[in-house]
Design a protein around this motif. Sequence first.
Motif, short mmCIF file in Angstrom:
data_model
loop_
_atom_site.label_atom_id
_atom_site.label_comp_id
_atom_site.label_asym_id
_atom_site.label_seq_id
_atom_site.Cartn_x
_atom_site.Cartn_y
_atom_site.Cartn_z
N GLY A 94 0.74 -1.28 -0.04
CA GLY A 94 -0.14 0.13 0.02
C GLY A 94 1.10 1.32 -0.23
O GLY A 94 0.25 2.23 0.06
N ARG A 95 2.20 1.21 -0.25
CA ARG A 95 2.97 2.32 -0.06
C ARG A 95 2.47 3.19 -1.14
O ARG A 95 2.81 4.55 -1.12
CB ARG A 95 4.54 1.94 -0.30
N ILE A 96 2.35 2.68 -2.41
CA ILE A 96 2.26 3.64 -3.66
C ILE A 96 0.70 4.13 -3.96
O ILE A 96 0.36 4.26 -5.04
CB ILE A 96 2.88 2.80 -4.79
N ILE A 97 -0.33 3.86 -3.14
CA ILE A 97 -1.38 4.09 -3.36
C ILE A 97 -1.60 5.57 -3.62
O ILE A 97 -1.07 6.34 -2.95
CB ILE A 97 -2.51 3.76 -1.88
N GLY A 98 -2.34 6.05 -4.38
CA GLY A 98 -2.52 7.23 -4.77
C GLY A 98 -1.40 7.77 -5.69
O GLY A 98 -1.49 8.97 -6.24
N LEU A 145 6.51 -0.21 -10.36
CA LEU A 145 6.63 -1.71 -10.56
C LEU A 145 6.68 -2.07 -9.13
O LEU A 145 7.84 -1.86 -8.42
CB LEU A 145 7.85 -1.78 -11.48
N ASN A 146 6.01 -3.06 -8.61
CA ASN A 146 6.13 -3.76 -7.55
C ASN A 146 6.50 -2.85 -6.09
O ASN A 146 7.56 -3.24 -5.80
CB ASN A 146 7.13 -4.89 -7.72
N ASN A 147 5.74 -1.95 -5.95
CA ASN A 147 6.17 -1.00 -4.88
C ASN A 147 7.51 -0.16 -5.12
O ASN A 147 7.87 0.77 -4.09
CB ASN A 147 6.54 -1.59 -3.35
N LYS A 148 8.19 0.19 -6.44
CA LYS A 148 9.17 0.56 -6.63
C LYS A 148 8.79 1.87 -7.72
O LYS A 148 7.80 1.52 -8.51
CB LYS A 148 10.16 -0.06 -7.67
N ILE A 149 9.17 2.98 -7.21
CA ILE A 149 8.67 4.26 -7.85
C ILE A 149 9.74 4.54 -8.77
O ILE A 149 11.08 5.05 -8.21
CB ILE A 149 8.43 5.23 -7.15
#
Length: 152
Positions: A94-98, A145-149
């Motif tokens: 859920g780190r990259i939600i939004g 990609l997979n929690n990577k920004i």
Amino acid sequence: MTIIILSTLLLIGLILMVAEVLFVPGTTIVGVFGLIVSLVGIVYAFLSFDTGTAWLISGVAVLLNLTAIVYSFRSGVWNKFSLKETNEGGAFDGRIIGLQVGMPGKATSDIKPIGKAMIGEKIYEVKSESGFIPVGTEIIIIKILNNKIIVK
């Protein structure tokens, strides 16, 4: 007293063999020790009783051991040791939600190739696609990609 010793040996052998099947499968040490204790009990029966009685005791001991082992396998005890559910989790936390591709931000630390950037109102760990990005540089999200920004 002879019957108590014989019964104890055969019972201990039976318990150890069932314990091998149910609680410590694969080690064989407990099962082999149970088999040895049962065999000692049978030898003791041949030494203490006449041959006909000793054979009867041997047959009953073998029958009880086999019955206990077969019952142990069929009783469903293995179902208590096996996993019933599947793991539905994954790497997404859920780190990259939004966040979306194309969102602007600003590097709050040197990104070489990983660093921190302020995107919106939050600071995220980001990875540079093109190498070093100095602190204070405007960045844009180009991939998630997979929690990577991934930024440039």
